[in-house]
Enzyme design. Sequence first.
Site, short mmCIF file in Angstrom:
data_model
loop_
_atom_site.label_atom_id
_atom_site.label_comp_id
_atom_site.label_asym_id
_atom_site.label_seq_id
_atom_site.Cartn_x
_atom_site.Cartn_y
_atom_site.Cartn_z
N CYS A 117 3.42 9.99 4.77
CA CYS A 117 3.01 9.00 3.78
C CYS A 117 4.28 8.24 3.44
CB CYS A 117 2.40 9.66 2.55
SG CYS A 117 2.08 8.49 1.20
N THR A 118 4.21 6.93 3.41
CA THR A 118 5.44 6.15 3.28
C THR A 118 6.08 6.23 1.91
OG1 THR A 118 4.05 4.18 2.90
CG2 THR A 118 4.87 4.54 5.15
N GLU A 119 5.40 6.84 0.93
CA GLU A 119 6.02 7.05 -0.38
C GLU A 119 6.75 8.39 -0.50
OE1 GLU A 119 3.25 3.83 -0.92
OE2 GLU A 119 2.80 5.88 -0.28
N THR A 142 1.93 1.72 6.06
CA THR A 142 1.34 2.89 5.43
C THR A 142 0.73 3.74 6.53
OG1 THR A 142 -0.61 3.62 4.19
CG2 THR A 142 -0.60 1.36 4.92
N ASN A 143 0.83 5.05 6.39
CA ASN A 143 0.23 5.95 7.38
C ASN A 143 -1.30 5.97 7.26
OD1 ASN A 143 2.52 7.77 8.80
ND2 ASN A 143 3.14 7.30 6.71
N THR A 144 -1.80 6.10 6.03
CA THR A 144 -3.24 6.27 5.83
C THR A 144 -4.05 5.13 6.43
OG1 THR A 144 -2.93 7.56 3.81
CG2 THR A 144 -5.05 6.46 4.07
N GLN A 150 -10.60 3.30 -0.70
CA GLN A 150 -10.30 4.56 0.00
C GLN A 150 -11.10 5.71 -0.59
OE1 GLN A 150 -6.04 4.85 -0.42
NE2 GLN A 150 -5.63 3.84 1.52
N MET A 202 0.84 -1.21 0.00
CA MET A 202 0.00 0.00 0.00
C MET A 202 0.88 1.26 0.00
SD MET A 202 -2.83 -1.39 2.73
CE MET A 202 -1.58 -1.92 3.92
#
Length: 231
Positions: A197-199, A83-85, A52, A10
């Site tokens: 956000c991990t990206e 993932t943060n979200t 989402q 994700m």
Amino acid sequence: MRTIGLIGGMSWESSAEYYRLINQGVRERMGATASASCLLWSFNFAEIEALQHKGDWNGLTARMTDAAQRLEAAGADFLMICTNTMHRTAPAVQAAVTVPLLHIADPTAERIKASALHSVGLLGTAFTMEQEFYKGRLSERHGLDVIIPDAADRATVHRVIYDELVAGKILAPSREAYRAIIRRLVERGAQAIILGCTEIMLLVGPDDSPVPIFDTTAVHAEAAVAMALAD
């Protein structure tokens, strides 16, 4: 060594970074041939993204709790949501298993407080920036003052994540846009910036900010290594 259960995919772009960082951390602590004991459940992010943006958080929670239970049954000693979200589902995930869930916001907040900082700018998806599940935890549990970008800047941050970063696109104009957004957060009083956000760590880093950057992917991975190797 404890076995880490990673709920990932994700997107897989950031999950690959988790795998690399965790294994590098174990190698640094235990020697050149050492690597992490871990299990990875990797979602098809296209399905997650669709849910989402439909706002189907019940459906998302069901998928996350199922993944958590599968990892626990496979032998994971603790879990991570990569993932943060999707930490919006963290309370339900923790309730669905008996092993601990290492929440991404907590080691990040502890690192910020250890640096004697209290006002932070938060970058992430619109869900993370605008909803209370994340920034509320930072403020209520850890006493941090969280500043988010204005509406136009939030839209830019969110668009770049979903249109570019999760697809592996790293574009110079987007880096410049993020740099400008960071500067505006600093002008409003942010003493540090959370890459929530991990990206985002694929696009910007310490050299792109006039104040310290706290990369949640790296901090979360470091916390996982410490937890896996703790006595």
